[in-house]
Design a protein around this motif. Structure first.
Motif, PDB file in Angstrom:
ATOM      1  N   HIS B 195       0.818  -1.219   0.000  1.00  0.00           N
ATOM      2  CA  HIS B 195       0.000   0.000   0.000  1.00  0.00           C
ATOM      3  C   HIS B 195       0.861   1.283   0.000  1.00  0.00           C
ATOM      4  O   HIS B 195       0.342   2.376  -0.185  1.00  0.00           O
ATOM      5  CB  HIS B 195      -0.958   0.011   1.199  1.00  0.00           C
ATOM      6  CG  HIS B 195      -0.247   0.229   2.502  1.00  0.00           C
ATOM      7  ND1 HIS B 195       0.243  -0.812   3.266  1.00  0.00           N
ATOM      8  CD2 HIS B 195       0.109   1.363   3.144  1.00  0.00           C
ATOM      9  CE1 HIS B 195       0.844  -0.322   4.327  1.00  0.00           C
ATOM     10  NE2 HIS B 195       0.782   0.992   4.276  1.00  0.00           N
ATOM     11  N   ALA B 196       2.172   1.152   0.214  1.00  0.00           N
ATOM     12  CA  ALA B 196       3.032   2.339   0.254  1.00  0.00           C
ATOM     13  C   ALA B 196       3.869   2.517  -1.008  1.00  0.00           C
ATOM     14  O   ALA B 196       4.661   3.460  -1.116  1.00  0.00           O
ATOM     15  CB  ALA B 196       3.941   2.274   1.481  1.00  0.00           C
ATOM     16  N   ILE B 197       3.674   1.596  -1.958  1.00  0.00           N
ATOM     17  CA  ILE B 197       4.482   1.648  -3.189  1.00  0.00           C
ATOM     18  C   ILE B 197       4.262   2.971  -3.940  1.00  0.00           C
ATOM     19  O   ILE B 197       5.207   3.560  -4.477  1.00  0.00           O
ATOM     20  CB  ILE B 197       4.190   0.418  -4.100  1.00  0.00           C
ATOM     21  CG1 ILE B 197       4.941  -0.818  -3.583  1.00  0.00           C
ATOM     22  CG2 ILE B 197       4.549   0.683  -5.557  1.00  0.00           C
ATOM     23  CD1 ILE B 197       6.441  -0.833  -3.814  1.00  0.00           C
ATOM     24  N   ASN B 198       3.022   3.486  -3.922  1.00  0.00           N
ATOM     25  CA  ASN B 198       2.750   4.761  -4.594  1.00  0.00           C
ATOM     26  C   ASN B 198       3.583   5.900  -4.019  1.00  0.00           C
ATOM     27  O   ASN B 198       4.093   6.729  -4.762  1.00  0.00           O
ATOM     28  CB  ASN B 198       1.264   5.131  -4.474  1.00  0.00           C
ATOM     29  CG  ASN B 198       0.456   4.469  -5.572  1.00  0.00           C
ATOM     30  OD1 ASN B 198       1.034   3.971  -6.546  1.00  0.00           O
ATOM     31  ND2 ASN B 198      -0.861   4.447  -5.407  1.00  0.00           N
ATOM     32  N   GLU B 199       3.681   5.917  -2.692  1.00  0.00           N
ATOM     33  CA  GLU B 199       4.467   6.965  -2.034  1.00  0.00           C
ATOM     34  C   GLU B 199       5.942   6.873  -2.461  1.00  0.00           C
ATOM     35  O   GLU B 199       6.582   7.881  -2.751  1.00  0.00           O
ATOM     36  CB  GLU B 199       4.330   6.811  -0.513  1.00  0.00           C
ATOM     37  CG  GLU B 199       4.672   8.066   0.249  1.00  0.00           C
ATOM     38  CD  GLU B 199       4.475   7.890   1.761  1.00  0.00           C
ATOM     39  OE1 GLU B 199       3.579   7.114   2.187  1.00  0.00           O
ATOM     40  OE2 GLU B 199       5.227   8.534   2.516  1.00  0.00           O
ATOM     41  N   LEU B 200       6.456   5.635  -2.511  1.00  0.00           N
ATOM     42  CA  LEU B 200       7.845   5.436  -2.949  1.00  0.00           C
ATOM     43  C   LEU B 200       8.006   5.854  -4.410  1.00  0.00           C
ATOM     44  O   LEU B 200       8.972   6.531  -4.774  1.00  0.00           O
ATOM     45  CB  LEU B 200       8.255   3.971  -2.769  1.00  0.00           C
ATOM     46  CG  LEU B 200       9.738   3.710  -3.021  1.00  0.00           C
ATOM     47  CD1 LEU B 200      10.550   3.944  -1.750  1.00  0.00           C
ATOM     48  CD2 LEU B 200       9.980   2.294  -3.528  1.00  0.00           C
ATOM     49  N   ASN B 201       7.025   5.471  -5.235  1.00  0.00           N
ATOM     50  CA  ASN B 201       7.102   5.830  -6.655  1.00  0.00           C
ATOM     51  C   ASN B 201       7.108   7.343  -6.851  1.00  0.00           C
ATOM     52  O   ASN B 201       7.812   7.863  -7.724  1.00  0.00           O
ATOM     53  CB  ASN B 201       5.920   5.228  -7.428  1.00  0.00           C
ATOM     54  CG  ASN B 201       6.115   3.737  -7.669  1.00  0.00           C
ATOM     55  OD1 ASN B 201       7.231   3.225  -7.554  1.00  0.00           O
ATOM     56  ND2 ASN B 201       5.035   3.046  -7.990  1.00  0.00           N
ATOM     57  N   GLN B 202       6.337   8.053  -6.016  1.00  0.00           N
ATOM     58  CA  GLN B 202       6.320   9.523  -6.114  1.00  0.00           C
ATOM     59  C   GLN B 202       7.696  10.107  -5.810  1.00  0.00           C
ATOM     60  O   GLN B 202       8.158  11.013  -6.507  1.00  0.00           O
ATOM     61  CB  GLN B 202       5.283  10.112  -5.150  1.00  0.00           C
ATOM     62  CG  GLN B 202       3.868  10.059  -5.735  1.00  0.00           C
ATOM     63  CD  GLN B 202       2.795  10.289  -4.672  1.00  0.00           C
ATOM     64  OE1 GLN B 202       3.081  10.853  -3.610  1.00  0.00           O
ATOM     65  NE2 GLN B 202       1.579   9.865  -4.943  1.00  0.00           N
ATOM     66  N   ALA B 203       8.338   9.568  -4.772  1.00  0.00           N
ATOM     67  CA  ALA B 203       9.691  10.039  -4.440  1.00  0.00           C
ATOM     68  C   ALA B 203      10.649   9.748  -5.597  1.00  0.00           C
ATOM     69  O   ALA B 203      11.472  10.585  -5.971  1.00  0.00           O
ATOM     70  CB  ALA B 203      10.179   9.387  -3.144  1.00  0.00           C
ATOM     71  N   GLU B 205       9.875   9.435  -8.784  1.00  0.00           N
ATOM     72  CA  GLU B 205       9.564  10.322  -9.915  1.00  0.00           C
ATOM     73  C   GLU B 205      10.133  11.723  -9.690  1.00  0.00           C
ATOM     74  O   GLU B 205      10.662  12.333 -10.609  1.00  0.00           O
ATOM     75  CB  GLU B 205       8.046  10.398 -10.141  1.00  0.00           C
ATOM     76  CG  GLU B 205       7.537   9.210 -10.953  1.00  0.00           C
ATOM     77  CD  GLU B 205       6.035   8.991 -10.789  1.00  0.00           C
ATOM     78  OE1 GLU B 205       5.311   9.979 -10.532  1.00  0.00           O
ATOM     79  OE2 GLU B 205       5.594   7.822 -10.917  1.00  0.00           O
ATOM     80  N   LEU B 206      10.007  12.198  -8.448  1.00  0.00           N
ATOM     81  CA  LEU B 206      10.543  13.522  -8.114  1.00  0.00           C
ATOM     82  C   LEU B 206      12.051  13.593  -8.390  1.00  0.00           C
ATOM     83  O   LEU B 206      12.533  14.535  -9.030  1.00  0.00           O
ATOM     84  CB  LEU B 206      10.262  13.835  -6.632  1.00  0.00           C
ATOM     85  CG  LEU B 206      10.794  15.159  -6.101  1.00  0.00           C
ATOM     86  CD1 LEU B 206      10.095  16.331  -6.768  1.00  0.00           C
ATOM     87  CD2 LEU B 206      10.622  15.251  -4.578  1.00  0.00           C
ATOM     88  N   GLN B 209      12.938  13.360 -12.051  1.00  0.00           N
ATOM     89  CA  GLN B 209      12.711  14.651 -12.695  1.00  0.00           C
ATOM     90  C   GLN B 209      13.856  15.631 -12.389  1.00  0.00           C
ATOM     91  O   GLN B 209      14.364  16.291 -13.292  1.00  0.00           O
ATOM     92  CB  GLN B 209      11.391  15.203 -12.168  1.00  0.00           C
ATOM     93  CG  GLN B 209      10.803  16.319 -12.980  1.00  0.00           C
ATOM     94  CD  GLN B 209       9.547  16.877 -12.278  1.00  0.00           C
ATOM     95  OE1 GLN B 209       8.788  16.126 -11.651  1.00  0.00           O
ATOM     96  NE2 GLN B 209       9.346  18.186 -12.386  1.00  0.00           N
ATOM     97  N   ARG B 210      14.277  15.678 -11.117  1.00  0.00           N
ATOM     98  CA  ARG B 210      15.403  16.553 -10.748  1.00  0.00           C
ATOM     99  C   ARG B 210      16.667  16.149 -11.493  1.00  0.00           C
ATOM    100  O   ARG B 210      17.446  16.992 -11.920  1.00  0.00           O
ATOM    101  CB  ARG B 210      15.664  16.477  -9.237  1.00  0.00           C
ATOM    102  CG  ARG B 210      14.583  17.192  -8.460  1.00  0.00           C
ATOM    103  CD  ARG B 210      14.877  17.191  -6.978  1.00  0.00           C
ATOM    104  NE  ARG B 210      13.799  17.886  -6.287  1.00  0.00           N
ATOM    105  CZ  ARG B 210      13.618  17.889  -4.976  1.00  0.00           C
ATOM    106  NH1 ARG B 210      14.472  17.236  -4.195  1.00  0.00           N
ATOM    107  NH2 ARG B 210      12.633  18.542  -4.438  1.00  0.00           N
ATOM    108  N   TYR B 211      16.860  14.842 -11.607  1.00  0.00           N
ATOM    109  CA  TYR B 211      18.015  14.326 -12.338  1.00  0.00           C
ATOM    110  C   TYR B 211      17.973  14.793 -13.798  1.00  0.00           C
ATOM    111  O   TYR B 211      18.950  15.333 -14.324  1.00  0.00           O
ATOM    112  CB  TYR B 211      18.050  12.798 -12.237  1.00  0.00           C
ATOM    113  CG  TYR B 211      18.987  12.143 -13.214  1.00  0.00           C
ATOM    114  CD1 TYR B 211      20.373  12.252 -13.066  1.00  0.00           C
ATOM    115  CD2 TYR B 211      18.500  11.432 -14.311  1.00  0.00           C
ATOM    116  CE1 TYR B 211      21.235  11.668 -13.974  1.00  0.00           C
ATOM    117  CE2 TYR B 211      19.359  10.849 -15.227  1.00  0.00           C
ATOM    118  CZ  TYR B 211      20.723  10.966 -15.060  1.00  0.00           C
ATOM    119  OH  TYR B 211      21.573  10.412 -15.956  1.00  0.00           O
ATOM    120  N   GLN B 212      16.800  14.621 -14.441  1.00  0.00           N
ATOM    121  CA  GLN B 212      16.651  15.041 -15.841  1.00  0.00           C
ATOM    122  C   GLN B 212      16.902  16.539 -16.002  1.00  0.00           C
ATOM    123  O   GLN B 212      17.582  16.966 -16.929  1.00  0.00           O
ATOM    124  CB  GLN B 212      15.226  14.728 -16.352  1.00  0.00           C
ATOM    125  CG  GLN B 212      14.944  13.255 -16.604  1.00  0.00           C
ATOM    126  CD  GLN B 212      15.845  12.645 -17.668  1.00  0.00           C
ATOM    127  OE1 GLN B 212      16.451  13.357 -18.469  1.00  0.00           O
ATOM    128  NE2 GLN B 212      15.969  11.335 -17.664  1.00  0.00           N
TER     129      GLN B 212
END
Lengths: 221, 221
Positions: B195-203, B205-206, B209-212
């Motif tokens: 149930h916490a995978i979404n929270e990890l995925n958001q981190a 993605e963030l 994006q910063r890397y890109q």
């Protein structure tokens, strides 16, 4: 033993014991009771000795021990044995890994060979992980493969250095590389499939035992 | 700025750009257009400058950013922000981490302070992982905690060094520490509860994006 080989062996020993930075070509010549001129006949300078050490010893050890993926050896054993031999190599040449970025910056030929070897190792570690997945020992999504390989290699490269920075007394012995192998198994554990956990636990127990034996041998010494 | 602070700032810059090993106190004095005597009034030698850099800058950065476990910040955010700041610190003082075992061997006072800071960091990272488990974001058995903490700290300490040894051209920029944070998230992923995978995925993605953005900023520069 030929003079050239004697110089290489003595250099590895002196670099590990006293730190590469504190050892000059004059120290090496004095240690072997040869003239500096004789040393310069074989090597242009200290960088040239380090390049030869990497080229003739570390490189071949790292590449020769690259396991072939075969039907005879269990995939988990192949990976563990390979990691074991990589940690042994980083122990044996720990002077090299303890200031690796600095040594590579000073020596472009060394960097070139190092990067080339690292690419071969990456490919082989990838293959080993893929064969572990094919044997249903572990599972991971395709887009995690490159990251897992990087993490395993980072641990391979810097485990001994990390260990050396964690305590007031800097002493390394065989127990250190057994701990390194155990760290690799920690990384693999959450990817391991339920029916293969026993196989992973056996590998952990084996290295835990080797670690204990190394610690005991040390306290007796 | 006081002379003492100018010496410290110039040393960090010169050590990072040219390698600590290639920079003498005379180079530092010449760079600041001060006399060597003036420099020696403030610092006994280069080891003394490095000790002050660690004591006044790196140490305080590493300890001040130690996140307090609080009800206001989500546990995953606390951990990620902390890892982000640790990687920024290792980037800023990369000369220090690129030959850490060697520098600590040369300087017992530095080793003492370093080991002390490492112990504080270990305890805090343990607490963060325990609070992530209490919040049911991740799960791990008690006997894995120390190993996971070691692995996260090893990656913190040597990620920038590892990065610097993987390519023919050694160039570091902000994209490197974003990649470091992403590696930490790779380590946490298999421990993350469904149930916490979404929270990890958001981190993820963030930081992706910063890397890109960092890579793009670089190609425009």
């Amino acid at each position: 033993m030929k003079t050239r080989d004697k110089i290489i062996q003595a250099s590895i020993e002196l670099f590990n014991d006293q730190g590469e930075r504190n050892v000059t070509t004059n120290h090496i010549a004095a240690h072997l009771a040869i003239s500096p001129g004789n040393l310069y006949y074989h090597f242009r300078n200290k960088e040239d000795i380090i390049l030869s050490i990497y080229e003739e010893y570390a490189r071949s050890l790292l590449l020769e021990t690259l396991p072939k993926v075969s039907a005879e050896v269990k995939p988990l054993d192949s990976l563990v044995l390979y990691m074991d031999s990589v940690f042994q190599t980083t122990m044996k040449f720990r002077f090299f890994y303890s200031n690796l970025p600095v040594l590579l910056d000073k020596n472009p030929s060394l960097r070139e060979k190092y990067v080339e070897v690292q690419q071969s190792i990456s490919e082989r570690v990838s293959q080993l992980l893929i064969s572990l997945r094919a044997a249903e020992i572990i599972d991971f999504p395709d887009d995690s493969l490159a990251d897992i390989v990087s993490i395993l290699r980072l641990i391979n490269t810097f485990w001994v250095s990390f260990y050396q920075t964690q305590t007031i007394v800097n002493e390394v012995n065989d127990s250190v590389f057994y701990q390194g192998v155990l760290k690799i198994l920690v990384i693999l554990r959450p990817y391991t499939k339920t029916h293969a956990i026993n196989e992973l636990n056996q590998a952990c127990e084996l290295y835990q035992q080797r670690y204990q034996e190394a610690v005991e041998a040390l306290s007796l010494a």
